[in-house]
Design a protein around this motif. Sequence first.
Motif, mmCIF file in Angstrom:
data_model
loop_
_atom_site.group_PDB
_atom_site.id
_atom_site.type_symbol
_atom_site.label_atom_id
_atom_site.label_comp_id
_atom_site.label_asym_id
_atom_site.label_seq_id
_atom_site.Cartn_x
_atom_site.Cartn_y
_atom_site.Cartn_z
ATOM 1 N N LEU A 15 -12.836 -15.260 10.658
ATOM 2 C CA LEU A 15 -11.848 -15.531 9.603
ATOM 3 C C LEU A 15 -12.562 -16.296 8.435
ATOM 4 C CD1 LEU A 15 -8.303 -14.818 10.720
ATOM 5 C CD2 LEU A 15 -9.728 -13.216 9.247
ATOM 6 N N PHE A 16 -12.765 -17.680 8.918
ATOM 7 C CA PHE A 16 -13.322 -18.607 8.007
ATOM 8 C C PHE A 16 -14.630 -18.170 7.353
ATOM 9 C CE2 PHE A 16 -16.455 -22.100 7.761
ATOM 10 C CZ PHE A 16 -15.679 -22.884 6.716
ATOM 11 N N VAL A 17 -15.560 -17.696 8.262
ATOM 12 C CA VAL A 17 -16.832 -17.131 7.813
ATOM 13 C C VAL A 17 -16.755 -15.926 6.692
ATOM 14 C CG1 VAL A 17 -18.938 -15.995 8.207
ATOM 15 C CG2 VAL A 17 -18.101 -17.700 9.731
ATOM 16 N N LEU A 18 -15.732 -15.008 6.981
ATOM 17 C CA LEU A 18 -15.436 -14.138 6.090
ATOM 18 C C LEU A 18 -14.806 -14.640 4.643
ATOM 19 C CD1 LEU A 18 -14.010 -11.403 8.449
ATOM 20 C CD2 LEU A 18 -15.767 -10.657 6.833
ATOM 21 N N GLU A 19 -13.952 -15.404 4.772
ATOM 22 C CA GLU A 19 -13.129 -15.893 3.539
ATOM 23 C C GLU A 19 -13.901 -17.178 2.857
ATOM 24 O OE1 GLU A 19 -9.393 -16.415 5.224
ATOM 25 O OE2 GLU A 19 -8.976 -14.415 5.748
ATOM 26 N N LYS A 20 -14.278 -18.180 3.536
ATOM 27 C CA LYS A 20 -14.905 -19.233 3.009
ATOM 28 C C LYS A 20 -16.286 -19.649 2.984
ATOM 29 C CE LYS A 20 -10.548 -20.586 2.455
ATOM 30 N NZ LYS A 20 -9.864 -20.825 1.191
ATOM 31 N N ARG A 21 -17.076 -18.734 3.638
ATOM 32 C CA ARG A 21 -18.567 -18.802 3.388
ATOM 33 C C ARG A 21 -19.054 -17.583 2.862
ATOM 34 N NH1 ARG A 21 -17.449 -23.193 3.515
ATOM 35 N NH2 ARG A 21 -18.123 -24.636 5.164
ATOM 36 N N LEU A 22 -19.134 -16.483 3.379
ATOM 37 C CA LEU A 22 -19.778 -15.261 2.810
ATOM 38 C C LEU A 22 -19.735 -15.047 1.402
ATOM 39 C CD1 LEU A 22 -19.912 -12.643 5.558
ATOM 40 C CD2 LEU A 22 -21.767 -14.056 4.680
ATOM 41 N N PRO A 23 -18.375 -15.312 0.739
ATOM 42 C CA PRO A 23 -18.179 -14.873 -0.699
ATOM 43 C C PRO A 23 -18.841 -15.962 -1.544
ATOM 44 C CG PRO A 23 -15.868 -15.008 0.428
ATOM 45 C CD PRO A 23 -17.119 -15.470 1.435
ATOM 46 N N SER A 80 -19.178 -5.601 8.789
ATOM 47 C CA SER A 80 -19.737 -4.791 7.471
ATOM 48 C C SER A 80 -19.895 -5.770 6.481
ATOM 49 C CB SER A 80 -18.072 -4.262 7.305
ATOM 50 O OG SER A 80 -18.211 -3.542 5.902
ATOM 51 N N ALA A 81 -19.499 -6.904 6.249
ATOM 52 C CA ALA A 81 -19.866 -7.832 5.237
ATOM 53 C C ALA A 81 -21.297 -8.245 5.613
ATOM 54 C CB ALA A 81 -18.887 -9.155 5.359
ATOM 55 N N ILE A 82 -21.696 -8.365 6.845
ATOM 56 C CA ILE A 82 -23.275 -8.739 6.809
ATOM 57 C C ILE A 82 -24.214 -7.577 6.481
ATOM 58 C CG2 ILE A 82 -25.013 -9.120 8.789
ATOM 59 C CD1 ILE A 82 -22.824 -10.713 10.306
ATOM 60 N N LYS A 83 -23.698 -6.290 6.901
ATOM 61 C CA LYS A 83 -24.490 -4.989 6.514
ATOM 62 C C LYS A 83 -24.562 -4.939 5.056
ATOM 63 C CE LYS A 83 -23.358 -2.013 10.373
ATOM 64 N NZ LYS A 83 -22.586 -0.912 10.764
ATOM 65 N N LYS A 84 -23.530 -5.595 4.150
ATOM 66 C CA LYS A 84 -23.625 -5.372 2.737
ATOM 67 C C LYS A 84 -24.735 -6.415 1.984
ATOM 68 C CE LYS A 84 -19.191 -3.439 2.344
ATOM 69 N NZ LYS A 84 -17.840 -3.559 2.152
ATOM 70 N N ILE A 90 -29.338 -9.127 14.246
ATOM 71 C CA ILE A 90 -27.777 -9.902 14.251
ATOM 72 C C ILE A 90 -26.758 -9.018 14.429
ATOM 73 C CG2 ILE A 90 -26.525 -11.154 12.669
ATOM 74 C CD1 ILE A 90 -28.593 -12.875 14.103
ATOM 75 N N VAL A 91 -26.762 -7.673 13.449
ATOM 76 C CA VAL A 91 -25.586 -6.635 13.327
ATOM 77 C C VAL A 91 -25.574 -6.156 14.727
ATOM 78 C CG1 VAL A 91 -24.861 -4.361 12.670
ATOM 79 C CG2 VAL A 91 -26.073 -6.221 10.981
ATOM 80 N N GLU A 92 -26.562 -5.832 15.275
ATOM 81 C CA GLU A 92 -26.559 -5.179 16.863
ATOM 82 C C GLU A 92 -25.751 -6.462 17.828
ATOM 83 O OE1 GLU A 92 -30.478 -3.890 18.082
ATOM 84 O OE2 GLU A 92 -30.537 -2.550 16.278
ATOM 85 N N LEU A 93 -26.234 -7.558 17.703
ATOM 86 C CA LEU A 93 -25.677 -8.470 18.605
ATOM 87 C C LEU A 93 -23.983 -8.593 18.361
ATOM 88 C CD1 LEU A 93 -28.647 -11.309 18.590
ATOM 89 C CD2 LEU A 93 -27.982 -9.641 20.534
ATOM 90 N N PHE A 143 -9.457 -9.508 17.240
ATOM 91 C CA PHE A 143 -10.926 -9.972 17.651
ATOM 92 C C PHE A 143 -11.769 -8.539 16.876
ATOM 93 C CE2 PHE A 143 -15.017 -9.842 19.250
ATOM 94 C CZ PHE A 143 -15.442 -10.852 19.075
ATOM 95 N N VAL A 144 -11.392 -7.605 17.445
ATOM 96 C CA VAL A 144 -12.240 -6.324 17.064
ATOM 97 C C VAL A 144 -12.040 -5.914 15.314
ATOM 98 C CG1 VAL A 144 -12.392 -3.797 17.472
ATOM 99 C CG2 VAL A 144 -12.129 -4.974 19.468
ATOM 100 N N ALA A 145 -10.836 -5.984 14.957
ATOM 101 C CA ALA A 145 -10.731 -6.177 13.587
ATOM 102 C C ALA A 145 -11.518 -6.847 12.731
ATOM 103 C CB ALA A 145 -9.280 -5.924 13.345
ATOM 104 N N THR A 146 -11.457 -8.185 13.144
ATOM 105 C CA THR A 146 -12.108 -9.345 12.141
ATOM 106 C C THR A 146 -13.626 -9.205 12.530
ATOM 107 O OG1 THR A 146 -10.206 -10.507 12.498
ATOM 108 C CG2 THR A 146 -12.047 -11.685 12.033
ATOM 109 N N ARG A 147 -13.880 -8.987 13.771
ATOM 110 C CA ARG A 147 -15.535 -8.791 13.930
ATOM 111 C C ARG A 147 -15.955 -7.813 13.309
ATOM 112 N NH1 ARG A 147 -19.059 -11.888 17.482
ATOM 113 N NH2 ARG A 147 -17.498 -13.600 16.706
ATOM 114 N N THR A 148 -15.425 -6.538 13.193
ATOM 115 C CA THR A 148 -15.855 -5.550 12.454
ATOM 116 C C THR A 148 -15.931 -5.523 10.942
ATOM 117 O OG1 THR A 148 -14.982 -4.066 14.351
ATOM 118 C CG2 THR A 148 -15.263 -3.077 11.989
ATOM 119 N N LYS A 149 -14.836 -6.269 10.333
ATOM 120 C CA LYS A 149 -15.092 -6.712 9.094
ATOM 121 C C LYS A 149 -16.251 -7.618 8.815
ATOM 122 C CE LYS A 149 -10.185 -6.652 8.098
ATOM 123 N NZ LYS A 149 -8.942 -7.640 7.843
ATOM 124 N N LEU A 150 -16.653 -8.632 9.520
ATOM 125 C CA LEU A 150 -17.635 -9.571 9.549
ATOM 126 C C LEU A 150 -18.943 -8.613 9.665
ATOM 127 C CD1 LEU A 150 -18.669 -12.411 9.258
ATOM 128 C CD2 LEU A 150 -18.538 -12.307 11.645
#
Length: 156
Positions: free
Chosen positions: A52-60, A106-110, A7-10, A97-104
């Motif tokens: 952004l929705f996934v980062l802010e309203k799902r993962l946490p 990073s969050a997935i890796k954690k 998933i991270v690679e994709l 896009f690059v900044a937000t997807r990079t944050k996502l």
Amino acid sequence: MEQKRHIVELYEQTINWVKELKEVSDEQWRMPVAPGKWTIAEVIGHLIFWDLFVLEKRLPFFFEKCILPASPNVDVTNRLASEESKIKTKEELIISFVATRTKLVSAIKKIPDENWNSQLSLKSKEITLMDYFAGLLDHDCRHFDEIRAALRKHGK
């Protein structure tokens, strides 16, 4: 865990692919991917909003044993993403896009490996985190396929 790595690679591949869109002309960037569809700019803007929705309203909230925040109205969210994408430059959208997807990524890796196959309650259905992200990637790939087809049709 192999599934998580995949998933991270994709997701990382999507970042690289969108970076390559810098090469398309502004005319191509603003052309609909098909008649009656969004422009390339709007598709990328739409993906930013949902990341952004996934980062802010799902993962946490996935592993907090609490009720997930309500999903936004899809039509309203997509309309807002479309409107915002129309006023931003290609460079701004790609950077965002690059900044937000990079944050996502990073969050997935954690996410601890042991949570990767945990059951999540989304609406009235139970899915694993793997299934959740696989579904998001399928959604992205459909949009990327539309962009590729439009660019091929217009000689890029």
